[in-house]
Structure formats: structure tokens, C-alpha cells
Enzyme design. Sequence first.
Site, PDB file in Angstrom:
ATOM      1  N   GLU A  62      95.539 -13.567  33.517  1.00 60.16           N
ATOM      2  CA  GLU A  62      96.504 -13.264  34.584  1.00 60.16           C
ATOM      3  C   GLU A  62      96.672 -11.751  34.793  1.00 60.16           C
ATOM      4  O   GLU A  62      96.807 -11.283  35.913  1.00 60.16           O
ATOM      5  CB  GLU A  62      97.860 -13.886  34.199  1.00 60.16           C
ATOM      6  CG  GLU A  62      98.766 -14.127  35.380  1.00 60.16           C
ATOM      7  CD  GLU A  62      99.978 -14.962  34.962  1.00 60.16           C
ATOM      8  OE1 GLU A  62      99.795 -16.157  34.659  1.00 60.16           O
ATOM      9  OE2 GLU A  62     101.083 -14.410  34.934  1.00 60.16           O
ATOM     10  N   ASP A  63      96.664 -11.000  33.717  1.00 66.80           N
ATOM     11  CA  ASP A  63      97.069  -9.590  33.806  1.00 66.80           C
ATOM     12  C   ASP A  63      95.986  -8.553  33.501  1.00 66.80           C
ATOM     13  O   ASP A  63      96.277  -7.356  33.480  1.00 66.80           O
ATOM     14  CB  ASP A  63      98.259  -9.328  32.849  1.00 66.80           C
ATOM     15  CG  ASP A  63      99.502 -10.095  33.279  1.00 66.80           C
ATOM     16  OD1 ASP A  63      99.576 -10.502  34.450  1.00 66.80           O
ATOM     17  OD2 ASP A  63     100.392 -10.303  32.440  1.00 66.80           O
TER      18      ASP A  63
HETATM   19  P1  NDP Z   1     109.436 -11.887  37.093  1.00 65.32           P
HETATM   20  O1  NDP Z   1     110.808 -12.295  37.467  1.00 65.32           O
HETATM   21  O2  NDP Z   1     108.372 -12.884  37.082  1.00 65.32           O
HETATM   22  O3  NDP Z   1     109.464 -11.041  35.708  1.00 65.32           O
HETATM   23  C1  NDP Z   1     109.666 -11.689  34.570  1.00 65.32           C
HETATM   24  C2  NDP Z   1     108.369 -11.734  33.812  1.00 65.32           C
HETATM   25  O4  NDP Z   1     108.058 -10.429  33.358  1.00 65.32           O
HETATM   26  C3  NDP Z   1     108.537 -12.571  32.598  1.00 65.32           C
HETATM   27  O5  NDP Z   1     108.237 -13.909  32.884  1.00 65.32           O
HETATM   28  C4  NDP Z   1     107.579 -11.934  31.635  1.00 65.32           C
HETATM   29  O6  NDP Z   1     106.325 -12.521  31.938  1.00 65.32           O
HETATM   30  C5  NDP Z   1     107.520 -10.483  32.062  1.00 65.32           C
HETATM   31  N1  NDP Z   1     108.309  -9.501  31.287  1.00 65.32           N
HETATM   32  C6  NDP Z   1     107.909  -8.237  30.999  1.00 65.32           C
HETATM   33  N2  NDP Z   1     108.846  -7.587  30.340  1.00 65.32           N
HETATM   34  C7  NDP Z   1     109.881  -8.427  30.163  1.00 65.32           C
HETATM   35  C8  NDP Z   1     111.137  -8.297  29.522  1.00 65.32           C
HETATM   36  N3  NDP Z   1     111.510  -7.160  28.934  1.00 65.32           N
HETATM   37  N4  NDP Z   1     111.967  -9.339  29.540  1.00 65.32           N
HETATM   38  C9  NDP Z   1     111.604 -10.491  30.138  1.00 65.32           C
HETATM   39  N5  NDP Z   1     110.415 -10.682  30.774  1.00 65.32           N
HETATM   40  C10 NDP Z   1     109.546  -9.639  30.777  1.00 65.32           C
HETATM   41  O7  NDP Z   1     109.118 -10.635  37.903  1.00 65.32           O
HETATM   42  P2  NDP Z   1     108.171 -10.385  39.047  1.00 65.32           P
HETATM   43  O8  NDP Z   1     108.136  -8.924  39.199  1.00 65.32           O
HETATM   44  O9  NDP Z   1     106.896 -11.099  38.879  1.00 65.32           O
HETATM   45  O10 NDP Z   1     109.050 -10.995  40.229  1.00 65.32           O
HETATM   46  C11 NDP Z   1     108.919 -12.319  40.652  1.00 65.32           C
HETATM   47  C12 NDP Z   1     110.221 -12.967  41.162  1.00 65.32           C
HETATM   48  O11 NDP Z   1     111.351 -12.177  40.945  1.00 65.32           O
HETATM   49  C13 NDP Z   1     110.215 -13.247  42.634  1.00 65.32           C
HETATM   50  O12 NDP Z   1     109.679 -14.512  42.879  1.00 65.32           O
HETATM   51  C14 NDP Z   1     111.684 -13.249  42.999  1.00 65.32           C
HETATM   52  O13 NDP Z   1     112.199 -14.569  42.960  1.00 65.32           O
HETATM   53  C15 NDP Z   1     112.341 -12.521  41.907  1.00 65.32           C
HETATM   54  N6  NDP Z   1     112.987 -11.323  42.399  1.00 65.32           N
HETATM   55  C16 NDP Z   1     114.355 -11.299  42.400  1.00 65.32           C
HETATM   56  C17 NDP Z   1     115.030 -10.205  42.816  1.00 65.32           C
HETATM   57  C18 NDP Z   1     116.509 -10.213  42.769  1.00 65.32           C
HETATM   58  O14 NDP Z   1     117.120  -9.181  42.919  1.00 65.32           O
HETATM   59  N7  NDP Z   1     117.139 -11.340  42.525  1.00 65.32           N
HETATM   60  C19 NDP Z   1     114.342  -9.012  43.297  1.00 65.32           C
HETATM   61  C20 NDP Z   1     112.915  -9.132  43.248  1.00 65.32           C
HETATM   62  C21 NDP Z   1     112.286 -10.252  42.820  1.00 65.32           C
HETATM   63  P3  NDP Z   1     105.127 -12.714  30.886  1.00 65.32           P
HETATM   64  O15 NDP Z   1     105.502 -13.712  29.877  1.00 65.32           O
HETATM   65  O16 NDP Z   1     104.015 -13.133  31.770  1.00 65.32           O
HETATM   66  O17 NDP Z   1     104.940 -11.369  30.297  1.00 65.32           O
END
Ligand code: NDP
Length: 175
Positions: A62-63
Site C-alpha cells: 500500500e505504501d
Molecule cells: P486516515 O484517517 O486514514 O489516517 C489514519 C491512518 O493513518 C491510520 O489508519 C494509520 O494507518 C495511519 N497512521 C499514521 N500515524 C498514525 C497515528 N499516529 N495514529 C493513528 N494512525 C496513524 O487518514 P487519511 O489521511 O488517509 O484520511 C482519510 C480519511 O480521513 C478521509 O476519508 C476522511 O474521511 C477523513 N478526513 C477527515 C477530516 C476531518 O476533519 N474530519 C479531514 C480530512 C480527512 P496504517 O495502519 O495504514 O498506518
Amino acid sequence: MTSLDFMKSLQFAAQKHSKQRRKDPDSTPYVNHLINVGTILVDTGIRDEAVLMAAVLHDVVEDTDTTFADLEGMFGTDVSSLVRELTDDKSLPKEERKRLQIENAPRATRRAKLIKLADKLDNLRDLQIITPRGWTEERREEYFVWAKEVVDNLRGTNAKLEAQLDEIFAERNLL
Ligand code: NDP
Ligand code: ZN
């Protein structure tokens, strides 16, 4: 006893993710998350080597520039197909990917479900400690709600992992 195959999967993941950082304010090296997910599974009693290897490799396609063919060549079909089950389709919009994680969760194999649960547990533990860089509190809370929807579709897989997740959801009043 830790196998050479397992150490090679961790070495490969560490190399491939070496330039990546987590989203916490300290920008923790990405590999810490992969080590945490593997550790959660071992602590749960999981000794299935392919599961532990797929756990440390779960974000490598994925990354990074790694392909499933690369994984198959290096680590075999079992590990490669587990990682396939853990890999989101990055050509889809983020909202759609998040929806598909909920929708597809029940169809995953039990071994992939274990890794998905451990992955969510580690992410939620990170989010309990601190809000990621650039996130609002609201976005952090939305992540807990979304993660619970995924976990709810993975239930019946491992009581110990689910109990640890439920402790977190209870703290957020989501149970
Ligand atoms: P995500 O919400 O998917 O980010 C979370 C992911 O980042 C986790 O699943 C994890 O994935 C990884 N990660 C890395 N560092 C951390 C950490 N310290 N703590 C927890 N997780 C971490 O972010 P995206 O940037 O991909 O955004 C996608 C979604 O976010 C959009 O679909 C939208 O719904 C939402 N969004 C909401 C906003 C709001 O203000 N409410 C604004 C912008 C977006 P892994 O296990 O793969 O590492
Ligand atoms: Zn992850």
C-alpha cells in the site's frame, strides 16, 4: 525461536518504509507501528509464522513501491496473499476505501482478521495518546467511530484482541 524468514520480513519492511514517519507529533519511524502490530499478535499467543510476517509487511504494498509479485518471490504465496487481504486499493478515493474496509471485513480469512484487529488496536492506542499532526479532535473521534465499525465486522476472531479493543471503545463511550 524467531526464524530467519521472520527477521527477513522485518528487515525488508524496515528498508522499504525507512523514509516514512507516523503522523504523531514526534514523527515516530513508520517501522515502529509494524513492530507493534507483530508484538500485539505474539503477545496474544499467535505463533503462525506467515501471519507474523504478513503483520510486519501489512503496509508495504500500500505504501511503498513493493508489488505482490515481489512478496511472492521473497516470502511465498501464503504471506503474499495475506498481505493482499490487508491492502487497500489506492486508486479509489479515501472515503470509498474507508467504506470498503467496513464492508469487506467479514469476508477476510481468520488469519487476515487477526492482523486487521492488531493493526486497529495499535492505531487506536496511538490515537489515545495524542492527536496526529494536522488533525482536529473531531477527526480523531471520527476515527474511533469508524474503527469500531470495522472491528464490529471482524468479531468472533480472537477474544483477547477484541477485549483490548473494547476497553478502548468503552473509554470513548462507544460500547
Ligand atoms: P486516515 O484517517 O486514514 O489516517 C489514519 C491512518 O493513518 C491510520 O489508519 C494509520 O494507518 C495511519 N497512521 C499514521 N500515524 C498514525 C497515528 N499516529 N495514529 C493513528 N494512525 C496513524 O487518514 P487519511 O489521511 O488517509 O484520511 C482519510 C480519511 O480521513 C478521509 O476519508 C476522511 O474521511 C477523513 N478526513 C477527515 C477530516 C476531518 O476533519 N474530519 C479531514 C480530512 C480527512 P496504517 O495502519 O495504514 O498506518
Ligand atoms: Zn497499519
